[in-house]
Enzyme design. Structure first.
Site, PDB file in Angstrom:
ATOM      1  N   THR A 223      -5.600  -6.987  10.652  1.00 36.02           N
ATOM      2  CA  THR A 223      -5.839  -5.680  10.025  1.00 36.02           C
ATOM      3  C   THR A 223      -5.238  -4.545  10.861  1.00 36.02           C
ATOM      4  O   THR A 223      -4.614  -3.633  10.329  1.00 36.02           O
ATOM      5  CB  THR A 223      -7.356  -5.450   9.864  1.00 36.02           C
ATOM      6  OG1 THR A 223      -7.923  -6.586   9.195  1.00 36.02           O
ATOM      7  CG2 THR A 223      -7.652  -4.203   9.074  1.00 36.02           C
TER       8      THR A 223
ATOM      9  N   HIS B  95      -2.146  -5.387   1.395  1.00 41.94           N
ATOM     10  CA  HIS B  95      -3.467  -5.984   1.179  1.00 41.94           C
ATOM     11  C   HIS B  95      -3.280  -7.438   0.792  1.00 41.94           C
ATOM     12  O   HIS B  95      -2.360  -7.764   0.032  1.00 41.94           O
ATOM     13  CB  HIS B  95      -4.203  -5.270   0.045  1.00 41.94           C
ATOM     14  CG  HIS B  95      -5.338  -6.080  -0.539  1.00 41.94           C
ATOM     15  ND1 HIS B  95      -6.547  -6.209   0.108  1.00 41.94           N
ATOM     16  CD2 HIS B  95      -5.425  -6.817  -1.669  1.00 41.94           C
ATOM     17  CE1 HIS B  95      -7.334  -6.995  -0.629  1.00 41.94           C
ATOM     18  NE2 HIS B  95      -6.672  -7.387  -1.710  1.00 41.94           N
TER      19      HIS B  95
ATOM     20  N   PHE C 240     -15.433   3.945   7.190  1.00 43.44           N
ATOM     21  CA  PHE C 240     -14.070   4.319   6.806  1.00 43.44           C
ATOM     22  C   PHE C 240     -13.842   4.278   5.297  1.00 43.44           C
ATOM     23  O   PHE C 240     -12.726   4.497   4.828  1.00 43.44           O
ATOM     24  CB  PHE C 240     -13.051   3.410   7.511  1.00 43.44           C
ATOM     25  CG  PHE C 240     -13.237   1.932   7.240  1.00 43.44           C
ATOM     26  CD1 PHE C 240     -12.739   1.346   6.091  1.00 43.44           C
ATOM     27  CD2 PHE C 240     -13.927   1.126   8.154  1.00 43.44           C
ATOM     28  CE1 PHE C 240     -12.910  -0.010   5.846  1.00 43.44           C
ATOM     29  CE2 PHE C 240     -14.102  -0.236   7.908  1.00 43.44           C
ATOM     30  CZ  PHE C 240     -13.596  -0.801   6.748  1.00 43.44           C
TER      31      PHE C 240
ATOM     32  N   ASN D 281      -2.091   0.150   6.741  1.00 40.60           N
ATOM     33  CA  ASN D 281      -1.573  -1.117   7.273  1.00 40.60           C
ATOM     34  C   ASN D 281      -0.703  -1.890   6.275  1.00 40.60           C
ATOM     35  O   ASN D 281      -0.640  -3.113   6.320  1.00 40.60           O
ATOM     36  CB  ASN D 281      -2.718  -1.958   7.844  1.00 40.60           C
ATOM     37  CG  ASN D 281      -3.768  -2.289   6.796  1.00 40.60           C
ATOM     38  OD1 ASN D 281      -3.601  -1.942   5.633  1.00 40.60           O
ATOM     39  ND2 ASN D 281      -4.815  -2.969   7.192  1.00 40.60           N
TER      40      ASN D 281
ATOM     41  N   GLU E 149      -9.124 -10.122  -8.418  1.00 42.38           N
ATOM     42  CA  GLU E 149      -8.169  -9.031  -8.192  1.00 42.38           C
ATOM     43  C   GLU E 149      -6.939  -9.195  -9.093  1.00 42.38           C
ATOM     44  O   GLU E 149      -6.405  -8.207  -9.617  1.00 42.38           O
ATOM     45  CB  GLU E 149      -7.787  -8.981  -6.703  1.00 42.38           C
ATOM     46  CG  GLU E 149      -8.983  -8.553  -5.848  1.00 42.38           C
ATOM     47  CD  GLU E 149      -8.738  -8.630  -4.345  1.00 42.38           C
ATOM     48  OE1 GLU E 149      -7.634  -9.036  -3.909  1.00 42.38           O
ATOM     49  OE2 GLU E 149      -9.669  -8.278  -3.591  1.00 42.38           O
TER      50      GLU E 149
ATOM     51  N   ARG F  84       2.487  -6.745   8.901  1.00 42.60           N
ATOM     52  CA  ARG F  84       1.812  -5.562   9.471  1.00 42.60           C
ATOM     53  C   ARG F  84       2.390  -5.183  10.829  1.00 42.60           C
ATOM     54  O   ARG F  84       2.494  -3.992  11.151  1.00 42.60           O
ATOM     55  CB  ARG F  84       0.306  -5.808   9.541  1.00 42.60           C
ATOM     56  CG  ARG F  84      -0.361  -5.624   8.167  1.00 42.60           C
ATOM     57  CD  ARG F  84      -1.791  -6.078   8.161  1.00 42.60           C
ATOM     58  NE  ARG F  84      -2.493  -5.664   6.939  1.00 42.60           N
ATOM     59  CZ  ARG F  84      -3.658  -6.169   6.553  1.00 42.60           C
ATOM     60  NH1 ARG F  84      -4.246  -7.107   7.289  1.00 42.60           N
ATOM     61  NH2 ARG F  84      -4.242  -5.742   5.450  1.00 42.60           N
TER      62      ARG F  84
ATOM     63  N   ARG G  39      -2.451 -14.357   4.419  1.00 39.30           N
ATOM     64  CA  ARG G  39      -3.125 -13.584   5.473  1.00 39.30           C
ATOM     65  C   ARG G  39      -2.456 -13.827   6.827  1.00 39.30           C
ATOM     66  O   ARG G  39      -2.385 -12.936   7.663  1.00 39.30           O
ATOM     67  CB  ARG G  39      -4.619 -13.894   5.490  1.00 39.30           C
ATOM     68  CG  ARG G  39      -5.300 -13.462   4.180  1.00 39.30           C
ATOM     69  CD  ARG G  39      -6.758 -13.213   4.337  1.00 39.30           C
ATOM     70  NE  ARG G  39      -7.021 -12.129   5.241  1.00 39.30           N
ATOM     71  CZ  ARG G  39      -7.184 -10.854   4.870  1.00 39.30           C
ATOM     72  NH1 ARG G  39      -7.098 -10.497   3.605  1.00 39.30           N
ATOM     73  NH2 ARG G  39      -7.432  -9.933   5.760  1.00 39.30           N
TER      74      ARG G  39
ATOM     75  N   LYS H  99       0.823  -1.217   0.000  1.00 35.45           N
ATOM     76  CA  LYS H  99       0.000   0.000   0.000  1.00 35.45           C
ATOM     77  C   LYS H  99       0.862   1.274   0.000  1.00 35.45           C
ATOM     78  O   LYS H  99       2.061   1.214   0.301  1.00 35.45           O
ATOM     79  CB  LYS H  99      -0.937  -0.048   1.212  1.00 35.45           C
ATOM     80  CG  LYS H  99      -1.939  -1.216   1.158  1.00 35.45           C
ATOM     81  CD  LYS H  99      -2.910  -1.164   2.341  1.00 35.45           C
ATOM     82  CE  LYS H  99      -3.955  -2.259   2.246  1.00 35.45           C
ATOM     83  NZ  LYS H  99      -4.965  -2.148   3.338  1.00 35.45           N
TER      84      LYS H  99
ATOM     85  N   TYR I 267     -12.246  -1.609  -3.542  1.00 35.12           N
ATOM     86  CA  TYR I 267     -12.732  -1.819  -2.181  1.00 35.12           C
ATOM     87  C   TYR I 267     -14.246  -1.624  -2.077  1.00 35.12           C
ATOM     88  O   TYR I 267     -14.758  -1.326  -0.996  1.00 35.12           O
ATOM     89  CB  TYR I 267     -11.994  -0.893  -1.206  1.00 35.12           C
ATOM     90  CG  TYR I 267     -10.642  -1.433  -0.779  1.00 35.12           C
ATOM     91  CD1 TYR I 267     -10.538  -2.543   0.074  1.00 35.12           C
ATOM     92  CD2 TYR I 267      -9.458  -0.835  -1.197  1.00 35.12           C
ATOM     93  CE1 TYR I 267      -9.312  -3.040   0.473  1.00 35.12           C
ATOM     94  CE2 TYR I 267      -8.223  -1.333  -0.798  1.00 35.12           C
ATOM     95  CZ  TYR I 267      -8.163  -2.432   0.044  1.00 35.12           C
ATOM     96  OH  TYR I 267      -6.948  -2.922   0.446  1.00 35.12           O
TER      97      TYR I 267
HETATM   98  P1  ATP Z   1      -7.125  -5.823   3.121  1.00 34.18           P
HETATM   99  O1  ATP Z   1      -8.449  -6.131   2.463  1.00 34.18           O
HETATM  100  O2  ATP Z   1      -6.563  -4.470   2.723  1.00 34.18           O
HETATM  101  O3  ATP Z   1      -6.143  -6.935   2.978  1.00 34.18           O
HETATM  102  P2  ATP Z   1      -8.162  -6.695   5.658  1.00 34.18           P
HETATM  103  O4  ATP Z   1      -8.781  -7.784   4.866  1.00 34.18           O
HETATM  104  O5  ATP Z   1      -7.234  -7.060   6.775  1.00 34.18           O
HETATM  105  O6  ATP Z   1      -7.353  -5.704   4.703  1.00 34.18           O
HETATM  106  P3  ATP Z   1     -10.672  -5.325   5.611  1.00 34.18           P
HETATM  107  O7  ATP Z   1     -11.692  -5.507   6.667  1.00 34.18           O
HETATM  108  O8  ATP Z   1     -10.872  -5.988   4.276  1.00 34.18           O
HETATM  109  O9  ATP Z   1      -9.264  -5.737   6.246  1.00 34.18           O
HETATM  110  O10 ATP Z   1     -10.481  -3.764   5.402  1.00 34.18           O
HETATM  111  C1  ATP Z   1      -9.878  -3.250   4.224  1.00 34.18           C
HETATM  112  C2  ATP Z   1      -8.972  -2.102   4.596  1.00 34.18           C
HETATM  113  O11 ATP Z   1      -9.752  -1.015   5.077  1.00 34.18           O
HETATM  114  C3  ATP Z   1      -7.991  -2.385   5.739  1.00 34.18           C
HETATM  115  O12 ATP Z   1      -6.839  -3.075   5.333  1.00 34.18           O
HETATM  116  C4  ATP Z   1      -7.673  -0.979   6.217  1.00 34.18           C
HETATM  117  O13 ATP Z   1      -6.748  -0.339   5.329  1.00 34.18           O
HETATM  118  C5  ATP Z   1      -9.025  -0.300   6.082  1.00 34.18           C
HETATM  119  N1  ATP Z   1      -9.783  -0.382   7.332  1.00 34.18           N
HETATM  120  C6  ATP Z   1     -10.405  -1.476   7.841  1.00 34.18           C
HETATM  121  N2  ATP Z   1     -11.007  -1.193   9.012  1.00 34.18           N
HETATM  122  C7  ATP Z   1     -10.773   0.117   9.242  1.00 34.18           C
HETATM  123  C8  ATP Z   1     -11.121   1.031  10.280  1.00 34.18           C
HETATM  124  N3  ATP Z   1     -11.867   0.658  11.326  1.00 34.18           N
HETATM  125  N4  ATP Z   1     -10.680   2.321  10.187  1.00 34.18           N
HETATM  126  C9  ATP Z   1      -9.939   2.727   9.124  1.00 34.18           C
HETATM  127  N5  ATP Z   1      -9.566   1.916   8.105  1.00 34.18           N
HETATM  128  C10 ATP Z   1      -9.974   0.641   8.165  1.00 34.18           C
HETATM  129 MG    MG Z   2      -9.939  -7.439   3.090  1.00 36.85          MG
END
Ligand code: ATP
Ligand code: MG
Length: 131
Positions: free
Chosen positions: A85, A109, A51, A106, A120, A96, A79, A3, A43
């Site tokens: 996350t 992805h 968010f 973070n 994707e 992370r 993962r 990212k 997304y």
């Molecule tokens: P990713 O899909 O990026 O691999 P993830 O699967 O761990 O991450 P998701 O729940 O899919 O988490 O959320 C997608 C992204 O949205 C997170 O990686 C983070 O960048 C952002 N995000 C998630 N939760 C929050 C939150 N509470 N506040 C701000 N940003 C958030």
């Molecule tokens: Mg995700």
């Protein structure tokens, strides 16, 4: 994806090292930047989340590295390697834990299912870019 903030901070080489050291093979890779619209599409599953706006702004804020990685059990193992996350909850030794700035910024992805990994991957790469 690596990212924007992790790219800007110069963590790309170390993150790729960790990925390779954990048995993943690079099937395709590119340095690119998502437009605001593209980040919103990528997304879109989070459209209703509070968010979402912040997430889309952030993902379009600078260049990223996109990659397709290959390994048995790749989705689950990746993962595990990237960690939770929220870096505050990520285990020691995860990407992370080491490189994420916050729950929003973070560092990486990872696809959350084989089906989404295929979608994707096809979003970023054509067949002739995959080896
Ligand atoms: P990713 O899909 O990026 O691999 P993830 O699967 O761990 O991450 P998701 O729940 O899919 O988490 O959320 C997608 C992204 O949205 C997170 O990686 C983070 O960048 C952002 N995000 C998630 N939760 C929050 C939150 N509470 N506040 C701000 N940003 C958030
Ligand atoms: Mg995700």
């Amino acid at each position: 994806m690596i990212k924007p903030e992790a790219v800007a901070a110069g963590h790309v080489g170390k993150i790729i090292d960790m990925i390779l050291a954990n048995g993943f093979r690079i099937h395709a890779m590119r340095y690119t930047r998502l437009s605001h619209h593209e980040a919103g599409t990528f997304y879109a599953v989070h459209k209703e989340r509070p968010f979402y706006g912040e997430l889309v702004d952030y993902m379009a804020s600078g260049p990223i590295f996109a990659a397709i990685l290959e390994k048995d059990n790749a989705v689950e193992d990746f993962r595990k390697l990237i960690g939770a996350t929220d870096p505050a909850q990520a285990e020691e030794g995860t990407i992370r834990k080491r490189f994420a700035e916050s729950k929003a910024k973070n560092a990486v992805h990872g696809s959350d299912s084989d089906a989404n990994a295929a979608i994707e991957g096809a979003y970023f790469f054509s067949t002739r870019e995959c080896y």
